[in-house]
Design a protein around this motif. Structure first.
Motif, PDB file in Angstrom:
ATOM      1  N   THR A 138       4.772  93.213 105.803  1.00  0.00           N
ATOM      2  CA  THR A 138       5.599  94.129 105.053  1.00  0.00           C
ATOM      3  C   THR A 138       6.635  94.572 106.141  1.00  0.00           C
ATOM      4  N   GLY A 139       7.611  95.296 105.815  1.00  0.00           N
ATOM      5  CA  GLY A 139       8.645  95.605 106.639  1.00  0.00           C
ATOM      6  C   GLY A 139       9.893  96.308 105.793  1.00  0.00           C
ATOM      7  N   ARG A 140      10.973  96.636 106.405  1.00  0.00           N
ATOM      8  CA  ARG A 140      12.007  97.365 105.935  1.00  0.00           C
ATOM      9  C   ARG A 140      13.258  96.754 106.180  1.00  0.00           C
ATOM     10  N   VAL A 141      14.291  96.645 105.466  1.00  0.00           N
ATOM     11  CA  VAL A 141      15.483  96.298 105.633  1.00  0.00           C
ATOM     12  C   VAL A 141      16.493  97.327 105.400  1.00  0.00           C
ATOM     13  N   ASP A 142      17.271  97.611 106.562  1.00  0.00           N
ATOM     14  CA  ASP A 142      18.106  98.713 106.531  1.00  0.00           C
ATOM     15  C   ASP A 142      19.423  98.444 105.362  1.00  0.00           C
ATOM     16  N   THR A 143      19.028  98.934 104.239  1.00  0.00           N
ATOM     17  CA  THR A 143      20.082  98.368 103.097  1.00  0.00           C
ATOM     18  C   THR A 143      21.528  99.130 103.244  1.00  0.00           C
ATOM     19  N   LYS A 144      21.313 100.213 103.667  1.00  0.00           N
ATOM     20  CA  LYS A 144      22.587 101.224 104.121  1.00  0.00           C
ATOM     21  C   LYS A 144      23.505 100.476 104.834  1.00  0.00           C
ATOM     22  N   LYS A 145      22.939 100.138 106.307  1.00  0.00           N
ATOM     23  CA  LYS A 145      23.674  99.353 107.283  1.00  0.00           C
ATOM     24  C   LYS A 145      24.211  98.202 106.942  1.00  0.00           C
ATOM     25  N   LEU A 146      23.350  97.319 106.163  1.00  0.00           N
ATOM     26  CA  LEU A 146      23.716  96.168 105.699  1.00  0.00           C
ATOM     27  C   LEU A 146      24.956  96.351 104.495  1.00  0.00           C
ATOM     28  N   VAL A 147      24.854  97.138 103.759  1.00  0.00           N
ATOM     29  CA  VAL A 147      26.039  97.186 102.589  1.00  0.00           C
ATOM     30  C   VAL A 147      27.316  97.650 103.301  1.00  0.00           C
ATOM     31  N   GLU A 148      27.097  98.723 104.174  1.00  0.00           N
ATOM     32  CA  GLU A 148      28.373  99.287 104.674  1.00  0.00           C
ATOM     33  C   GLU A 148      28.952  97.939 105.744  1.00  0.00           C
ATOM     34  N   ILE A 149      28.439  97.398 106.546  1.00  0.00           N
ATOM     35  CA  ILE A 149      28.784  96.484 107.198  1.00  0.00           C
ATOM     36  C   ILE A 149      29.480  95.332 106.430  1.00  0.00           C
ATOM     37  N   TYR A 150      28.798  94.910 105.267  1.00  0.00           N
ATOM     38  CA  TYR A 150      29.262  93.898 104.502  1.00  0.00           C
ATOM     39  C   TYR A 150      30.710  94.278 103.817  1.00  0.00           C
ATOM     40  N   ARG A 151      30.605  95.501 103.453  1.00  0.00           N
ATOM     41  CA  ARG A 151      31.973  96.198 102.587  1.00  0.00           C
ATOM     42  C   ARG A 151      33.165  96.039 103.585  1.00  0.00           C
ATOM     43  N   VAL A 152      32.900  96.177 104.812  1.00  0.00           N
ATOM     44  CA  VAL A 152      33.942  96.119 105.931  1.00  0.00           C
ATOM     45  C   VAL A 152      34.350  94.764 106.146  1.00  0.00           C
ATOM     46  N   TYR A 153      33.254  93.946 106.101  1.00  0.00           N
ATOM     47  CA  TYR A 153      33.617  92.537 106.283  1.00  0.00           C
ATOM     48  C   TYR A 153      34.632  91.971 105.051  1.00  0.00           C
ATOM     49  N   LEU A 154      34.195  92.289 103.937  1.00  0.00           N
ATOM     50  CA  LEU A 154      34.793  92.160 102.740  1.00  0.00           C
ATOM     51  C   LEU A 154      36.308  92.759 102.711  1.00  0.00           C
ATOM     52  N   LYS A 155      36.332  93.962 103.347  1.00  0.00           N
ATOM     53  CA  LYS A 155      37.606  94.623 103.388  1.00  0.00           C
ATOM     54  C   LYS A 155      38.798  93.886 104.110  1.00  0.00           C
ATOM     55  N   LEU A 156      38.181  93.490 105.446  1.00  0.00           N
ATOM     56  CA  LEU A 156      39.072  92.810 106.417  1.00  0.00           C
ATOM     57  C   LEU A 156      39.523  91.253 105.880  1.00  0.00           C
ATOM     58  N   ALA A 157      38.737  90.748 105.077  1.00  0.00           N
ATOM     59  CA  ALA A 157      38.989  89.480 104.503  1.00  0.00           C
ATOM     60  C   ALA A 157      39.999  89.497 103.159  1.00  0.00           C
ATOM     61  N   HIS A 158      40.061  90.745 102.735  1.00  0.00           N
ATOM     62  CA  HIS A 158      40.882  91.281 101.680  1.00  0.00           C
ATOM     63  C   HIS A 158      40.211  90.628 100.505  1.00  0.00           C
ATOM     64  N   LYS A 159      38.945  90.770 100.251  1.00  0.00           N
ATOM     65  CA  LYS A 159      38.072  90.149  99.221  1.00  0.00           C
ATOM     66  C   LYS A 159      37.578  91.401  98.567  1.00  0.00           C
ATOM     67  N   ILE A 160      38.037  92.693  98.588  1.00  0.00           N
ATOM     68  CA  ILE A 160      37.256  93.886  97.963  1.00  0.00           C
ATOM     69  C   ILE A 160      38.298  94.770  97.613  1.00  0.00           C
ATOM     70  N   ARG A 161      38.220  95.520  96.395  1.00  0.00           N
ATOM     71  CA  ARG A 161      39.101  96.381  96.163  1.00  0.00           C
ATOM     72  C   ARG A 161      38.238  97.750  95.772  1.00  0.00           C
ATOM     73  N   PHE A 162      38.318  98.698  96.415  1.00  0.00           N
ATOM     74  CA  PHE A 162      37.621 100.027  96.155  1.00  0.00           C
ATOM     75  C   PHE A 162      38.319 100.562  94.920  1.00  0.00           C
ATOM     76  N   GLU A 163      38.042 100.498  93.864  1.00  0.00           N
ATOM     77  CA  GLU A 163      38.544 101.086  92.560  1.00  0.00           C
ATOM     78  C   GLU A 163      37.753 100.625  91.487  1.00  0.00           C
ATOM     79  N   LYS A 164      37.551 101.395  90.399  1.00  0.00           N
ATOM     80  CA  LYS A 164      36.605 101.249  89.544  1.00  0.00           C
ATOM     81  C   LYS A 164      37.188  99.873  88.571  1.00  0.00           C
TER      82      LYS A 164
END
Ligand SMILES: Cc1cc2nc3c(=O)[nH]c(=O)nc-3n(C[C@H](O)[C@H](O)[C@H](O)COP(=O)(O)OP(=O)(O)OC[C@H]3O[C@@H](n4cnc5c(N)ncnc54)[C@H](O)[C@@H]3O)c2cc1C
Length: 346
Positions: A138-164
């Motif tokens: 058993t264990g734990r994945v720090d999902t907040k840290k992962l998702v936040e890092i991933y969003r920054v990564y996509l932002k830098l690559a211009h692959k995410i838009r923060f909109e509805k």
């Protein structure tokens, strides 16, 4: 702009699907509007056994075989630690509880995970009159840290838009889809509970299971394992612990509530006896399905719309497997697992 895929939502489901796209050199654009918080607040615990009933989690072994290397690769990719392995100690409530444990520990799918020995050693500050049972793997994945890092990564690559993403703006072409200034071959909706606002898929039976967690500071509680009774307590380091989680089937908001906090305090009283301070409280809506299986598949009329949802209480273990299955289905025509395919509701 022309892309192979539009992805709506960047929680665990969206992230796992994007990893498939990147591995196959597909082009894509993600939309994320911060309307849901499930992957940001999740405990992130993975455990192959349902400790309430002493039964194996559906396909646990197969899911962990995909999930653990998946998070390992992400750790390497971002040079960051996400997955912390620790033992889980289940607090027994009674002799009957102990007996059920012995019985379960003998079963083929559980014997790899349940230690048949009962641990009766006292642990300072913890109420456990009938001892503990130890669960392995058993264990734990720090999902907040992962998702936040991933969003920054996509932002830098211009692959995410923060909109509805506005579903009514989709125009269907012969083989492709137009959305505002974008042409895409397919859209994959990974919206979590946000699916309720998606007119193409909101007839699927997704239920809300709001959950709340608190973070406590408890310098006298010296544990390096996950403690499981009617709630879980696990170490975050530096004397901080995460405690959760509640289940509320009525409230559809992601706002922390007084009721949630009081419920956790009451339950915690029955597990630990030492003083603590509440530092934080978070909430989110788990996207759950009555049959406890994910929602994966293609729209029956619009074949270029697909869905990856219904990860329920176990997004950490399930997301990498179902993302892979959906990708192989869309790109290679491989059959979906009928147990997860949304066709089961037609
Ligand atoms: C309190 C709590 C504790 C939990 N503990 C655990 C645990 O210990 N272990 C475990 O495995 N799981 C746990 N879970 C469950 C886990 O969080 C979920 O299974 C998983 O995070 C769901 O991921 P998802 O990507 O499907 O949904 P979400 O995380 O909800 O992501 C969907 C994303 O889509 C976005 N979105 C929605 N609609 C739109 C739109 N129209 N336009 C743009 N963006 C949109 C949302 O903002 C959101 O970011 C817990 C959940 C809660 C609430």
């Amino acid at each position: 702009m022309k892309v192979d895929y539009i992805i709506v939502g960047l929680g665990l489901a969206g992230l796992a699907f994007v990893e498939e796209l990147l591995a196959a050199n597909k082009t894509f654009l993600v939309f994320e509007d911060d309307s849901q918080t499930s992957s940001l607040v999740a405990g992130g615990v993975y455990n192959p056994v349902i400790l309430k009933r002493f039964t194996p989690v559906w396909n646990a072994k197969q899911q962990l075989e995909v999930a653990l290397p998946f998070y390992k690769r992400l750790e390497t990719k971002f040079n960051s630690k996400f997955d912390k392995k620790f033992e889980t100690k289940k607090v027994f409530k009674s002799i009957e509880d102990q007996n059920n444990w012995f019985e379960a520990a003998d079963k083929p799918l559980l014997s790899d995970y349940l230690d048949p020995e009962i641990e009766s050693k006292k642990i300072k500050g913890i109420i456990a009159d009938f001892g503990f049972g130890n669960v392995k793997e058993t264990g734990r994945v720090d999902t907040k840290k992962l998702v936040e890092i991933y969003r920054v990564y996509l932002k830098l690559a211009h692959k995410i838009r923060f909109e509805k993403f506005e579903h009514q703006q989709i125009n269907f072409g012969v083989d492709s889809i137009e959305y505002k200034n974008i042409t895409a071959n397919r859209i994959v909706f990974c919206e979590g509970y946000g699916m309720k606002e998606n007119p193409f898929f909101n007839q699927l039976p997704l239920n809300e299971a709001k959950g709340e967690l608190i973070t406590i500071y408890a310098p006298e509680l010296k544990i390096d394992f996950l403690l499981k009774s009617t709630l879980f307590v696990f170490p975050l380091g530096d004397n901080y612990y995460k405690v959760g989680a509640t289940f509320n089937w009525k409230d559809k908001t992601s706002k922390p509530s007084k009721e949630g906090r009081l419920e956790l305090i009451e339950k915690l009283k029955k597990v630990i006896t030492i003083p603590y301070k509440i530092i934080d409280q978070t909430a989110g809506v788990r996207p759950t399905v009555k049959d406890r299986r994910p929602l994966v598949g293609v729209h029956p009329t619009y074949s270029n719309l697909a869905i990856l949802n219904g990860l329920g209480t176990r997004g950490v273990m399930i997301a990498p497997t179902v993302a892979k299955q959906l990708f192989h289905h869309l790109e290679k025509g491989e059959e979906l697992d009928p147990v997860t395919d949304i066709q089961r509701f037609e």
